[in-house]
Design a protein around this motif. Structure first.
Motif, PDB file in Angstrom:
ATOM      1  N   UNK A  39      77.987  51.227 -24.739  1.00 21.09           N
ATOM      2  CA  UNK A  39      77.059  50.572 -23.925  1.00 21.09           C
ATOM      3  C   UNK A  39      76.710  48.962 -24.173  1.00 21.09           C
ATOM      4  N   UNK A  40      77.864  48.667 -24.979  1.00 19.28           N
ATOM      5  CA  UNK A  40      77.926  47.304 -25.208  1.00 19.28           C
ATOM      6  C   UNK A  40      77.283  47.063 -26.392  1.00 19.28           C
ATOM      7  N   UNK A  41      76.562  47.748 -27.255  1.00 27.11           N
ATOM      8  CA  UNK A  41      75.663  47.435 -28.295  1.00 27.11           C
ATOM      9  C   UNK A  41      76.732  47.201 -29.396  1.00 27.11           C
ATOM     10  N   UNK A  42      76.088  46.130 -30.374  1.00 28.81           N
ATOM     11  CA  UNK A  42      76.697  46.098 -31.657  1.00 28.81           C
ATOM     12  C   UNK A  42      76.362  47.242 -32.851  1.00 28.81           C
ATOM     13  N   UNK A  43      77.410  47.906 -33.226  1.00 33.31           N
ATOM     14  CA  UNK A  43      76.979  48.872 -34.444  1.00 33.31           C
ATOM     15  C   UNK A  43      77.608  48.507 -35.638  1.00 33.31           C
ATOM     16  N   UNK A  44      76.769  48.567 -36.711  1.00 28.38           N
ATOM     17  CA  UNK A  44      77.396  48.172 -37.926  1.00 28.38           C
ATOM     18  C   UNK A  44      77.004  49.528 -38.989  1.00 28.38           C
TER      19      UNK A  44
END
Length: 129
Positions: free
Chosen positions: A41-46
């Protein structure tokens, strides 16, 4: 470097398997380390990893934070179509093997008030060159 996520979701006897793979950055900081990637979805995940705890933050709008404590419950807040809702993650198994680039995580997602189980998850996370 690549990260692979395999998630088996048991929704009351109905099994769904989700497999994903992304480019990942690994950041090492003393007793913890971070796996950082951008999802479909183009979201940064950490994903922040320690010996007894894993915290997964998805920088969506609003932000989603999932917390997993080995052998314990943790309160989480998840955005849903009806707004932010509070749940419990009841982590049955959390195993981190930094040297092999593997994490195994088994947990139930439960309602905060009534402890009703919504789903059971078995997630395998691996990363390598």
């Amino acid at each position: 470097m690549r990260i692979q996520l395999r998630n088996e979701i048991d929704l009351g006897g109905q099994l769904e398997v989700i497999q994903q793979e992304f480019e990942v950055e690994v950041v090492d900081k003393e007793a913890q380390f971070y796996l950082i990637f951008v999802n479909d979805e183009g979201e940064k995940v950490v994903i922040k990893c320690q010996e007894e705890e894993l915290v997964m933050t998805r920088f969506s709008n609003p932000k989603t934070i999932m917390r997993f404590l080995g052998g314990k419950e943790a309160i989480v807040t998840i955005p849903t179509p009806v707004g932010l809702q509070h749940f419990l993650t009841d982590t049955k198994q959390y195993h981190l093997n930094r040297e092999q680039g593997q994490i195994q995580l088994c947990y139930d997602l439960k309602g905060l008030d009534n402890q009703q189980r919504f789903a059971s998850y078995k997630m395998d996370i691996t990363w390598k060159q």
